[in-house]
Design an enzyme around this catalytic site. Structure first.
Site, PDB file in Angstrom:
ATOM      1  N   VAL A 141       0.896  -1.151   0.000  1.00 37.85           N
ATOM      2  CA  VAL A 141       0.000   0.000   0.000  1.00 37.85           C
ATOM      3  C   VAL A 141       0.936   1.201   0.000  1.00 37.85           C
ATOM      4  CG1 VAL A 141      -1.871   1.232   1.148  1.00 37.85           C
ATOM      5  CG2 VAL A 141      -1.707  -1.255   1.372  1.00 37.85           C
ATOM      6  N   GLU A 142       0.944   1.940  -1.089  1.00 44.56           N
ATOM      7  CA  GLU A 142       1.904   3.043  -1.240  1.00 44.56           C
ATOM      8  C   GLU A 142       1.199   4.373  -1.027  1.00 44.56           C
ATOM      9  OE1 GLU A 142       5.243   2.559  -3.620  1.00 44.56           O
ATOM     10  OE2 GLU A 142       4.392   0.911  -4.774  1.00 44.56           O
TER      11      GLU A 142
END
Length: 499
Positions: free
Chosen positions: A89-90
């Site tokens: 999850v960036e």
């Protein structure tokens, strides 16, 4: 010189709008049109959910593979499930909330770990073994950061249309990285880590204006979280699908509106509807179709459009890049690499840029698994896909023995090499914004053609290449269709190239 091009751009923009208006003027007045969604990855499932929420429930989702999730996919390797595609999850802990984060962290409670890159200066390995001096590497990191900061300031001065865009490499040259950008082994691997490890393509092809600063981190925060849950990151897609597709008690999708192993080969469209044909000779008819195939697939002849897509659309598809980002997992009978705080990520400073450069160990994520991950991209990815896994395994072991000459480095016992580029259903891993493509081409990439709509991470204006980009793109594309089908707002505005 620009006047004829501007005129052509305006004519094309008008043609798109008129075609859309004409198509929708003939649309049925019924409240619930039939929509076919091609592809059950994040964007396709997200689009289907948005359509369902708007009351458009006469859906048919055709997926080429035997599972949903697309490039979010787990695979069993050496007794553990690892992510062959999307893994992080960036963009977390910023002012805005990344829409994927609460699903991962709160709703599904997937095991995740914040990735800490603060110790890289201690973990850059020489080609002939041992680590570089930390102070020296830190100075090179700081120099790289200064150059990027200068690039960010330059990017902010460029015309919003993208007409003055330049490559990241051109920006580096402006900042005295002459003539070929960072060229020493340490500078090359740090440069690779900063850019290729994020975009899967080198700075010479990547747009400065569209990537520096990167909207994902500017909007959502600088932190990234590695998902390492045996249920798989793909469970986010299953969770979204389960909100509108019927499932059994075990959570398996049983809804007949989802059809797996349906390879779409032809999409015929007219002012009155669409016809979709699959490889097994099935034929489906609908009012609209949303195509969520990757831009890499759209660049091939897997799906034939009849009539052929207009020239402006084909050019927009061909001008964008489908990058290849390959995560190679390798298992060993024992550990020989350093562990502990600050040791998760390490770099190999080869004189050959991009040659097995970025490594990750899994002391926390997969304890006791004795597995390493090495990431390659672009030309190295394509080269490796075309050789045997045994050859790749031998190359990797040779690199590790060079990095750790004082250790007893055994032969690897197992290897997993995803082949995204060779797979006709993907042709790569995610899109990268190349130099020469501005907002005008982007608008054309997303623009509908009559009753044919397009979605996918490549159509996300600010977050292309990311999971949240795919999710938001599905919503955006569905909204464009909903506006036409239900509100008769069918005009899709493509601005002039230099507006």
């Amino acid at each position: 010189m620009n006047k004829p091009r501007t005129a052509i751009a305006l004519v094309l923009a008008l043609a798109v709008a008129v075609a859309q208006q004409h198509a929708c003027s003939l649309a049925s007045a019924a409240a619930g049109p039939r929509v076919i969604v091609v592809g059950a990855g994040m964007s396709g499932i997200s689009a289907g959910k948005r359509l369902s929420e708007a009351g458009i429930t006469d859906l048919l989702i055709l997926e080429a593979t035997d599972h949903i999730g697309g490039r979010m996919h787990k695979q069993n390797f050496a007794g553990i499930n690892v992510e062959v595609g999307a893994n992080w999850v960036e963009g977390v802990n910023g002012e805005k909330m990344n829409p994927i984060w609460p699903i991962v962290n709160s709703t599904l409670k997937l095991r995740n770990f914040r990735s800490d890159f603060d110790y890289l200066a201690q973990n850059v390995y020489k080609e002939d073994g041992g680590v570089y001096d930390e102070a020296y590497v830190q100075k090179r990191i700081e120099r790289s950061d200064e150059v990027e900061d200068s690039g960010e300031k330059l990017s902010a001065t460029l015309h919003p249309s993208g007409r003055d865009d330049l490559s990241i490499l051109s920006m580096q040259r402006l900042n005295n990285h002459q003539p070929n950008g960072p060229s020493s082994p340490v500078d090359m691997v740090l440069d690779y880590f900063k850019y290729d490890y994020e975009f899967a393509e080198p700075p010479r092809v990547t747009s400065l204006q569209s990537t520096v600063p990167l909207a994902t981190f500017s909007d959502f925060g600088d932190d990234v979280y590695f998902v390492a849950d045996q249920r798989g990151y793909e469970s986010v897609v299953y969770h979204l699908a389960g909100q509108y597709l019927k499932t059994d008690k075990s959570g398996n999708i049983t809804d007949p509106r989802l059809q797996l192993n349906k390879v779409v080969r032809e999409i015929s469209y007219s002012r009155s509807g669409v016809t979709v044909k699959t490889e097994d000779s099935s034929v489906y008819q609908a009012d609209y179709v949303i195509v969520s195939a990757s831009v890499g697939v759209l660049q091939t002849d897997l799906i034939q459009f009849k009539p052929q897509l207009p020239t402006w659309k084909i050019l927009a598809i061909y001008e964008f890049d489908m990058a290849v980002y390959t995560k190679i997992f390798v298992k060993f009978p024992k550990k020989f690499w350093p562990e502990g705080k600050g040791r998760e990520f390490f770099l190999y400073a080869s004189g050959r840029r991009g040659y097995y450069g970025v490594w990750q160990e899994f002391e926390k994520q997969y304890p006791g698994a004795n597995v390493l991950l090495v990431t390659v991209t672009d030309d190295e990815s394509r080269r490796i896909e075309q050789q045997s896994d045994n050859q790749t395994k031998a190359e990797i072991v040779e690199v590790l023995r060079s990095m750790f000459p004082g250790e007893d480095v055994p032969d690897a016992t197992d290897i997993l090499v995803p082949r995204w580029w060779s797979n006709r259903f993907y042709k790569g891993t995610f899109s990268n914004w190349p130099i020469g493509v501005n907002r005008y081409e982007y608008d054309q990439l997303r623009a509908p053609v009559g009753r044919v709509y397009f979605t996918g991470e490549h159509t996300s204006e600010h977050y292309n290449g990311y999971v949240h980009g795919a999710y938001l793109a599905g919503i955006d594309s569905a909204d464009i269709l909903i506006n036409c089908a239900q509100k008769k707002l069918c005009k899709y505005q493509v601005q002039g190239k230099y507006d």
